[in-house]
Design a protein around this motif. Structure first.
Motif, short mmCIF file in Angstrom:
data_model
loop_
_atom_site.label_atom_id
_atom_site.label_comp_id
_atom_site.label_asym_id
_atom_site.label_seq_id
_atom_site.Cartn_x
_atom_site.Cartn_y
_atom_site.Cartn_z
N ALA A 620 37.39 20.36 71.45
CA ALA A 620 36.88 19.33 70.54
C ALA A 620 36.53 19.93 69.18
N THR A 621 35.91 21.10 69.19
CA THR A 621 35.51 21.74 67.93
C THR A 621 36.73 22.14 67.12
N LEU A 622 37.74 22.70 67.80
CA LEU A 622 38.96 23.10 67.10
C LEU A 622 39.61 21.90 66.44
N GLY A 623 39.67 20.79 67.15
CA GLY A 623 40.26 19.60 66.56
C GLY A 623 39.46 19.05 65.40
N TYR A 624 38.13 19.11 65.51
CA TYR A 624 37.29 18.57 64.44
C TYR A 624 37.41 19.43 63.19
N HIS A 625 37.40 20.75 63.35
CA HIS A 625 37.56 21.63 62.19
C HIS A 625 38.90 21.38 61.51
N ALA A 626 39.94 21.23 62.31
CA ALA A 626 41.25 20.96 61.73
C ALA A 626 41.24 19.63 60.97
N PHE A 627 40.58 18.62 61.52
CA PHE A 627 40.51 17.31 60.86
C PHE A 627 39.81 17.41 59.51
N VAL A 628 38.64 18.08 59.45
CA VAL A 628 37.90 18.20 58.20
C VAL A 628 38.67 19.05 57.21
N GLY A 629 39.28 20.16 57.69
CA GLY A 629 40.05 21.00 56.79
C GLY A 629 41.22 20.26 56.17
N ILE A 630 41.94 19.47 56.97
CA ILE A 630 43.07 18.70 56.44
C ILE A 630 42.57 17.64 55.46
N ALA A 631 41.41 17.04 55.74
CA ALA A 631 40.86 16.04 54.83
C ALA A 631 40.56 16.65 53.47
N ILE A 632 40.00 17.86 53.44
CA ILE A 632 39.72 18.52 52.17
C ILE A 632 41.02 18.93 51.48
N MET A 633 42.01 19.38 52.25
CA MET A 633 43.30 19.78 51.68
C MET A 633 44.00 18.61 50.99
#
Length: 724
Positions: A620-633
């Motif tokens: 869950a954490t890995l997916g959430y970090h990826a989601f926030v990182g992509i949102a900032i990108m």
């Protein structure tokens, strides 16, 4: 039976006997009186209280403000010293020789004496009473300092007219100096209320922590934002004030309690027994005065080191070169340093000669102890006077912001660093002395505990020591190295610093298992006081610990912190304010530490999730970090545009491109540590299953596999019933 006649001759011996019991409390009033006198003398000698040709507020303000600051400093130190004694050095309740709590005589109407309340230890009560008076003095002195500070800045004498009052309110609300002085008043008033009303040790410890807010406020108000090293000056001054308050304040409280601690009803305390070879940890009982002296001696040694090192660092910011020591400001620094060295020598006499003599049974050595303490108080009065005069004297280095300052200097307090390339990633440093002090103290404590456990015959894996030290080294680099320097001007580097603090460094620290090691190294106290070991256990079993280490709370906090921090005004607060910046790093580090502790730690916590649940948390954490990182990108909106968009860096890419690069770093740097943690969890899961299988095999060997036989018999009976 012959009667004894009074002899007047041995009065000197009587004085010696009285001095051996401690210092008379009325004589302690000499300390504040001498501090005020020496402050006035030093102000006169330095010319720091002279009249000015323009906007002179008058003699009342010029002399009254530094004297009020002296009283404020002294009262703050006493408050913190009294709370330190009450929470860590003294028992709350009186104990007998066996360590059992004494009880007061049964109150009227009680059926038996056992129903009487527990007797509060008299020195504990006296320490809090002194702290309450000092806290009230703190509040009054801070209020006087507030009014006189505005009068000094505005150049108008204090008055009760409406114009002065309205301008004073505006000063308190809108001007940073007024906000700091107001904070000191509010903190003093709250601490006063709590000391009068709180008696639980946990509440008093929280009150002590709240009083440290006063130190933070004074550190922020002691340096101009235009100085060469704003953060270095603020942090070194804060550490300096912390050391002085605990050292000087503790010494005053010790002198105040000396006659009670040396009295016949003081009781006994416990001190650690020195280990030899593979002996187990033991404690021995000594007079309470000896136990308190030993505990305070450790505090004084830490205070001396903190004051000395931080004083040198703080002076280096304001004094450039040996030639500046010949100025008035430099001479005051020299005087203050010389007096600090004298205090260090007096502390060495205590620690190396007088206290060991008392421990060996020479009670006459108490006289020398109290004599040295009296001398130390006089020296501290001189140091306090020099410190106040320093605060009223202009340093030789101009600390005003230059008129041609670059945008980076105006926004970030520092000139823009060169383009980060090649060796600059390894050679660029800007020490954050708060985090340097944290890392050094944590390294010393761990190494001390490691050596103590090994010498006592215990076992501790050296790889855990190496992991802890590597984590602290990485922490120092992240907070004082190139990451910290470039994080102020580049969002991408800020994200690298963030991910290091919350995803990489905690892995090394958690694998070090510091709590388990400390619990093995520290001896329990058996005299009713709470030392480091008792406070650690108290925290581990507290409701707060059960909440913050619960897997659900840890997971939600770890994930939600990203959204709450970067997409709310908190990000701007962390960038623009010194306290916000330090709080940001503390929050990132603690959040990551708790997350790693729940997943891969061995330190005791109230809730340890099962291994399948840990894997779910990781995914869950890995997916959430990826989601926030992509949102900032993918975002075209610049976060904190007033900061990153106005720095004017000629060598840097556009701020929005750098922000998108930071989102990519967040995505990538979040996955790598997560996979490392997943591997560690898998290894621990495998070892746990193997240990369980080995335990079951040993049990089967002992009882002939009775559990399996019983299970087979049950199946046979079920089969027979089914056949019938």
């Amino acid at each position: 039976m012959p009667t004894r006649t009074h002899q007047a001759a041995p009065s000197r011996g009587a004085v010696a006997t009285g001095l051996a019991r401690g210092l008379h409390r009325p004589w302690l009033l000499v300390v504040p009186a001498l501090t005020l006198v020496l402050t006035a003398v030093s102000l006169w000698a330095a010319g720091s209280a002279g009249s000015t040709e323009l906007n002179d507020p008058g003699g009342l303000v010029r002399w009254g403000l530094p004297l009020a600051e002296s009283i404020l400093n002294l009262s703050m130190a006493v408050v913190m010293g009294s709370l330190l004694f009450a929470t860590c050095l003294l028992p709350r309740f009186a104990v007998d020789a066996a360590g059992r709590r004494r009880r007061q005589p049964a109150s009227e109407g009680a059926a038996t004496p056992e129903r009487g309340q527990r007797a509060e230890y008299p020195p504990f009560t006296a320490a809090l009473n002194l702290g309450a008076v000092a806290a009230l003095t703190w509040t009054i002195a801070a209020l006087c300092t507030l009014v006189l500070s505005y009068a000094d800045i505005s150049g108008t004498p204090p008055s009760a007219d409406q114009t002065f009052t309205s301008q004073l309110l505006s000063f308190m609300q809108n001007i940073p100096a007024g906000q700091i002085q107001t904070t000191l008043v509010v903190v003093g008033a709250v601490v006063t209320t709590l000391i009068f009303g709180v008696r639980s040790l946990t509440g008093l410890l929280l009150t002590l922590g709240l009083s440290f807010v006063g130190i933070v406020a004074m550190a922020l108000g002691g340096h101009s934002s235009g100085g060469d090293d704003h953060m270095g000056a603020v942090n070194s001054l804060g550490l300096h004030l912390l050391g002085v308050c605990l050292w000087f304040g503790g010494l005053l409280v010790l002198a105040y309690l000396s006659r009670q601690l040396g009295g016949p009803d003081a009781g006994t305390g416990t001190v650690p027994q020195k280990r030899r070879g593979t002996e187990t940890a033991q404690t021995r009982r000594v007079p309470m005065a000896v136990a308190v002296l030993r505990r305070y001696s450790a505090v004084a040694l830490a205070g001396f080191i903190l004051v000395s090192v931080s004083g040198v660092l703080n002076a280096a910011v304001r004094v450039h070169g040996w030639h500046d020591l010949t100025s008035t400001y430099g001479l005051l620094i020299v005087v203050k340093a010389a007096l600090t060295v004298l205090l260090g020598l007096a502390g060495a006499v205590h620690r190396l000669w007088l206290i060991p003599r008392v421990e060996s049974g020479e009670t006459s050595a108490f006289r020398g102890i109290w004599q040295v303490i009296a001398a130390e108080l006089i020296i501290f009065a001189g140091i306090s006077a020099a410190a106040v005069t320093l605060s009223r004297t202009a340093p030789p280095v101009n600390e005003d912001l230059a008129t041609d300052a670059s945008p980076a200097r105006i926004i970030t307090w520092y000139d823009a660093p060169p383009e980060p390339q090649g060796a600059l990633w390894f050679t660029t440093w800007r020490p954050d002395w708060f985090w340097v002090a944290v890392a050094l103290f944590a390294a010393w404590a761990y190494v001390w505990a490691f050596i103590r456990v090994r010498r006592g015959g215990g076992r501790w894996n050296p790889l855990r020591l190496a992991s802890w030290l590597v984590g602290l080294a990485c922490l120092t680099v992240a907070t004082s190295g190139s990451l910290a320097v470039y994080a102020r001007v580049l969002f991408s580097v800020h994200m690298m610093e963030h991910m290091s603090l919350t995803m990489i460094i905690p892995i090394f620290l958690v694998l070090g298992a510091p709590v388990t090691l400390l619990l093995q190294a520290l001896e329990p106290r058996q005299d009713g006081t709470r030392g480091p070991r008792e406070w650690i256990l108290r925290f581990l079993h507290s409701t707060f610990s059960k909440v913050v280490t619960h897997p659900i709370f840890v997971g939600v906090n770890f994930a939600a912190s990203l959204i709450v921090f970067y997409f709310t005004p908190l990000f701007g607060v962390a960038l623009r304010y010194h306290v916000g910046h330090e709080f940001m790093m503390v929050h990132f580090l603690i959040t990551g530490y708790l997350f790693a502790l729940v997943l891969i730690g061995i330190d005791p916590i109230p809730h340890r999730p099962t291994y399948p649940f840990r894997i779910v948390m990781l995914i869950a954490t890995l997916g959430y970090h990826a989601f926030v990182g992509i949102a900032i990108m993918s975002s075209d909106t610049l976060l904190q545009a007033s900061w990153y968009g106005n720095l004017g860096l000629e060598w840097a890419a556009p701020a929005i491109e750098d922000q998108q690069r930071g989102g990519a770093f967040m995505w990538a740097l979040g996955e790598i540590p997560t996979m490392v943690v997943a591997v560690i969890v898998a290894v621990q899961w495998s070892r746990s299953d193997r240990r369980l299988a080995e335990r079951l095999d040993r049990k089967a060997d002992r009882d002939g596999d009775a559990e399996l036989e019983a299970y087979n018999e049950m199946l046979e009976r079920m089969q027979e019933r089914g056949g019938r």
